[in-house]
Design a protein around this motif. Sequence first.
Motif, PDB file in Angstrom:
ATOM      1  N   UNK A 250       0.845  -1.194   0.000  1.00  0.00           N
ATOM      2  CA  UNK A 250       0.000   0.000   0.000  1.00  0.00           C
ATOM      3  C   UNK A 250       0.881   1.245   0.000  1.00  0.00           C
ATOM      4  N   UNK A 251       0.475   2.247  -0.785  1.00  0.00           N
ATOM      5  CA  UNK A 251       1.197   3.511  -0.899  1.00  0.00           C
ATOM      6  C   UNK A 251       0.379   4.607  -0.226  1.00  0.00           C
ATOM      7  N   UNK A 252       1.056   5.423   0.585  1.00  0.00           N
ATOM      8  CA  UNK A 252       0.372   6.500   1.292  1.00  0.00           C
ATOM      9  C   UNK A 252       1.374   7.612   1.570  1.00  0.00           C
ATOM     10  N   UNK A 253       0.870   8.787   1.950  1.00  0.00           N
ATOM     11  CA  UNK A 253       1.779   9.883   2.304  1.00  0.00           C
ATOM     12  C   UNK A 253       2.729   9.438   3.419  1.00  0.00           C
ATOM     13  N   UNK A 254       3.983   9.853   3.307  1.00  0.00           N
ATOM     14  CA  UNK A 254       4.984   9.434   4.293  1.00  0.00           C
ATOM     15  C   UNK A 254       4.591   9.828   5.710  1.00  0.00           C
ATOM     16  N   UNK A 255       3.906  10.956   5.857  1.00  0.00           N
ATOM     17  CA  UNK A 255       3.509  11.414   7.189  1.00  0.00           C
ATOM     18  C   UNK A 255       2.450  10.506   7.819  1.00  0.00           C
ATOM     19  N   UNK A 256       1.817   9.638   7.007  1.00  0.00           N
ATOM     20  CA  UNK A 256       0.761   8.756   7.513  1.00  0.00           C
ATOM     21  C   UNK A 256       1.236   7.308   7.601  1.00  0.00           C
ATOM     22  N   UNK A 257       2.533   7.091   7.577  1.00  0.00           N
ATOM     23  CA  UNK A 257       3.070   5.738   7.607  1.00  0.00           C
ATOM     24  C   UNK A 257       2.597   4.972   8.840  1.00  0.00           C
TER      25      UNK A 257
END
Length: 507
Positions: A442-449
């Motif tokens: 899954x890919x997501x904004x780094x701040x939401x890791x």
Amino acid sequence: MDNSSILYDVAKGFSAQLARQMIDDGTVEEVMPHQESYRKEYRKHLSQLLFNLTKAQSLSRMSGKRIKVAIPLTQIQNGKGRCGAAHMSYSRIRKLLDAFKKENLIVEEKGKPFWECSAEWVFEHLDDQTGSPKGKVTRIYPVGKLEERINAYLDGNTAIGADVDILVEESAVVLEEDGEFIRTFDSPEASHFQRTVEDVNEAVAGRLSTDGVGTSLSLPLSLLFPSSHSITDRTSPEQAHEVVTHEHCPTAWAWEHELDGDRITYTVPESALKYQRKFCRGSWDCGGRFYSDFLNVPSDWRKHMRIGGEPVTELDYDNLHFNMLYAEEGETLGRDAYQTDFDMLEGLQRPVNKIVANVLINAPTSQALYGCLKNSVDWQEEVGLDLPDEIFQPIVESLRKRHEPISDHFHSDAGIRLQRKDSDLACEVMTETGAIGIHDGFVIEASREGELRDAMKRAFAEEYGSYDIGVSREFEPLTPDGDFALDRTSPAESGADRKRRASPKPS
């Protein structure tokens, strides 16, 4: 080509099946050869052309104006680019067109201006003076008896009648058996899984659209073009983005993109993040994974993705199918599933073990297991080394010893069943977080890791009785200013691993 034309494309799914049914119904019997030996090969090419004519006619009915099929003359000749998957030379198409014209089934417009072909085709066919693409297309559309037959066929094969038909837009849920697609529009299962796709699309593409958060890929030219093949060899930097050879991601050619210094920035359209769920073997318990155009984006490209201008991270489940099997047996996997006591390959043991281990689970029989390892796996492509046949038995035995708690699942064809389960996990994760799913990653904004990691672990624990599965980064996020070490290897797997991870394909 303007918006009154569609580019000659490849038949797939229900569209291809209905085109074949039209041949079986005798719709174009007059253009079929009499010799039985020629009919099978001819049929394949005929169904391809018939699909395109039917799709164009369907769009014509919906739009209220004549939509034509545009056939790039040179592109198809090489069997490359968008039309390459048809494996069809223009000379073969020419014979079909002549046969259709002879029977007054089509109108043909020759020598129309080129508009869109594959980037590779464009790069090889630039005008030396202007740097612009050169070439022509032939445009066709059905008339007479063929137009009447296609219209009748569309009326009889629409989901709800009128001009809304399944040839224009594939269903969000597909069920396949033995290469044929089963109509399931009115079944309770199809309705249920349709809702799961709608939920995922709303969470992923819907969130990005509603929040106004753009998704982009900003790729360095050095990633796209090796030093031996400079982008400026045939054109100016200002025109570079028009001739990018998207060898590994041809769908991106149609995405909005622009040249910005030494980078090309693509805007990922919302449509590329819309999912379809595919089941196989005629069963709702087999397959079921989510597919979108974004899955065609190579992993090396995804490292350079940004959501709302922010760098992204990609998280994968560790040894997902092995952990599932261990959890089903009430056991814990522990260390890496692909590490064993047997090591004769000096650094290649893990990637080799990974391939062998997955074949060990997915093969239907022990005989099929060794046959696949010896004859079906291209080891040179996968690990850069041809392996002798005698090495497979000790590798298999070492894996059997390592995974004795789940030995009953070996060569059991379990992979397709496990895909059904991992697709449900993906549904939970994407719906909760809006992350872009690539099967078990899954890919997501780094701040939401952290949020994504928690959601992945929670979804697995809820399904498998508090089992604590590992979750790893596929790559390190970019720094805010876009720095990234291009030669940095993935901590999780290689490019060959990435291809193998999608196996087994639905069958």
